[in-house]
Write a protein that holds these residues in place. Sequence first.
Motif, PDB file in Angstrom:
ATOM      1  N   PHE A  29      -6.013  -2.306   1.748  1.00 23.07           N
ATOM      2  CA  PHE A  29      -5.582  -2.156   0.358  1.00 23.07           C
ATOM      3  C   PHE A  29      -6.725  -1.699  -0.542  1.00 23.07           C
ATOM      4  O   PHE A  29      -6.712  -0.589  -1.061  1.00 23.07           O
ATOM      5  N   TRP A  34      -9.894  -6.694  -3.192  1.00 24.86           N
ATOM      6  CA  TRP A  34      -8.553  -7.268  -2.991  1.00 24.86           C
ATOM      7  C   TRP A  34      -8.624  -8.792  -3.018  1.00 24.86           C
ATOM      8  O   TRP A  34      -9.464  -9.391  -2.331  1.00 24.86           O
ATOM      9  N   SER A  58       4.559  -4.136  -3.342  1.00 29.65           N
ATOM     10  CA  SER A  58       3.911  -3.725  -2.109  1.00 29.65           C
ATOM     11  C   SER A  58       4.719  -4.219  -0.916  1.00 29.65           C
ATOM     12  O   SER A  58       5.930  -3.998  -0.862  1.00 29.65           O
ATOM     13  N   LYS A 365      -4.662   6.832  -3.124  1.00 32.11           N
ATOM     14  CA  LYS A 365      -3.976   5.575  -2.827  1.00 32.11           C
ATOM     15  C   LYS A 365      -4.834   4.385  -3.252  1.00 32.11           C
ATOM     16  O   LYS A 365      -4.344   3.430  -3.863  1.00 32.11           O
ATOM     17  N   THR A 366      -6.127   4.461  -2.959  1.00 36.02           N
ATOM     18  CA  THR A 366      -7.059   3.394  -3.331  1.00 36.02           C
ATOM     19  C   THR A 366      -7.154   3.265  -4.842  1.00 36.02           C
ATOM     20  O   THR A 366      -7.166   2.144  -5.382  1.00 36.02           O
ATOM     21  N   THR A 369      -4.085   1.490  -6.255  1.00 34.78           N
ATOM     22  CA  THR A 369      -4.163   0.054  -5.977  1.00 34.78           C
ATOM     23  C   THR A 369      -5.159  -0.625  -6.903  1.00 34.78           C
ATOM     24  O   THR A 369      -4.885  -1.709  -7.456  1.00 34.78           O
ATOM     25  N   SER A 380       0.349  -0.605  -2.696  1.00 31.85           N
ATOM     26  CA  SER A 380      -0.289   0.309  -1.746  1.00 31.85           C
ATOM     27  C   SER A 380       0.415   1.646  -1.944  1.00 31.85           C
ATOM     28  O   SER A 380       0.304   2.247  -2.988  1.00 31.85           O
ATOM     29  N   ASN A 381       1.150   2.137  -0.996  1.00 36.53           N
ATOM     30  CA  ASN A 381       2.060   3.264  -1.233  1.00 36.53           C
ATOM     31  C   ASN A 381       3.391   3.012  -0.531  1.00 36.53           C
ATOM     32  O   ASN A 381       4.112   3.918  -0.182  1.00 36.53           O
ATOM     33  N   CYS A 426      -9.795   2.793   0.978  1.00 39.80           N
ATOM     34  CA  CYS A 426      -9.062   1.930   1.908  1.00 39.80           C
ATOM     35  C   CYS A 426      -8.950   2.573   3.286  1.00 39.80           C
ATOM     36  O   CYS A 426      -9.120   3.785   3.443  1.00 39.80           O
TER      37      CYS A 426
END
Length: 434
Positions: A29, A34, A58, A365-366, A369, A380-381, A426
């Motif tokens: 993640f 996280w 998520s 993506k990171t 998040t 996340s995705n 991630c």
Amino acid sequence: MGSGQKLWKRAKQVIPGGNMLLSKRAEMFLPDQWPAYFSKAKGCKVWDLDGNEYIDMSIMGIGTNTLGYGHPEVDEAVLHTVQAGNMSTFNCPEEVYLAEKLIELHPWADMARFARSGGEANAIAIRIARAASGKDKVAICGYHGWHDWYMSVNLANSEGLDGHLLPGLDPKGVPRNLQGTVLPFSYNNFEELEAIVAQHDVGVIKMEVVRNNGPENKFLHKVRKLATNNGIVLIFDECTSGFRQTFGGLHKKYGVEPDMAVFGKALGNGYAITTIIGRREVMEAAQATFISSTFWTERIGPSAALKTLEVMERERSWDQITKNGIDIMSRWTALADFHGLKISVAGLPAIPSFSFHSSNALAYKTLITQELLKKGYLHSNLIFSSLAHTPEIIDSYFDALDPIFFSIKQCEDGHDVMSLLKGPVCHAGFKRLN
């Protein structure tokens, strides 16, 4: 560093990999940021060890909680079981009631066995199917767990499982003599499966009904006919797909009946229970081999499953979570179009996911998040939809996502995305953690 990040560092010193499930590792993640651990979960909200509250947009317990975390009726049924006693020298009656209910929902099936994890259930299904067919070789399509039989695919080709969910899986510790016993094929590629069956003495076909995209050109019907014509046991792995688009297996939607089916995840709404159901002539082969475990006889799992099925049926949960997912998919697409970004959406409607068409996809993506965590969202995705995801919560999520998509568009136009990240990118798949 928060309490969760500190504990995660401690965990990696005493637990290989830090925890028991790859999908829950912090590095999947937001490395170094996280929260990693929860103190409480209710509805679609999670509280970390420092008391911070997040809305879970998520994985929702890796898809185990379609009714939402801590559903009061399910929890009440479990508490009653705890008070009455969870284990005994006698068997619990709930396993009989649960078997009868699952067979009622799937009239093609005659018998059921139970376990407590998806990996166990898939291993049991393979053992029974091999015993019934009298053959060793298995053709597979999809993700089916961690056991030797499945990981042996990568003995012949280190990338054999890359298209079946997780890239980079090393089959170390898997006996070399299993090489060639499990043969992968691609979804919707019937000719590939047909060639495998023609070239090898296949006794079992094991596959997910759907993962990302649905069947084309009557693919599932062709697989069923091929299995029937060649005396092959057909197993549908519905650990992920079950009870999300229909009340039971997703195969019911497509009108294709397997010889066996495996269910997990959503069945107990967060309590450990999985099942293998099948035709009598196949399932009775379980008596010709040894399949037995102490904690498959505990009472909490079946009790939770019976109440979960009752609530699902009353609320028609599969309709609601599917509607949620379709809405989320369309809104991701619309938001990306508005900002001039190229994305793909995929997955079962109740488990929507998206990915960017960019060399910086993992960094984006990171970034999402990271920024949503600041706003009180776990992300996340990939979203496992639940009854707790109300329209108001989905609206608020997209309000929070909008400016982040704007920032990503700026990065696509030349801004350095790495300058926006507060830590490492991630992980995309399996990596050894130091």
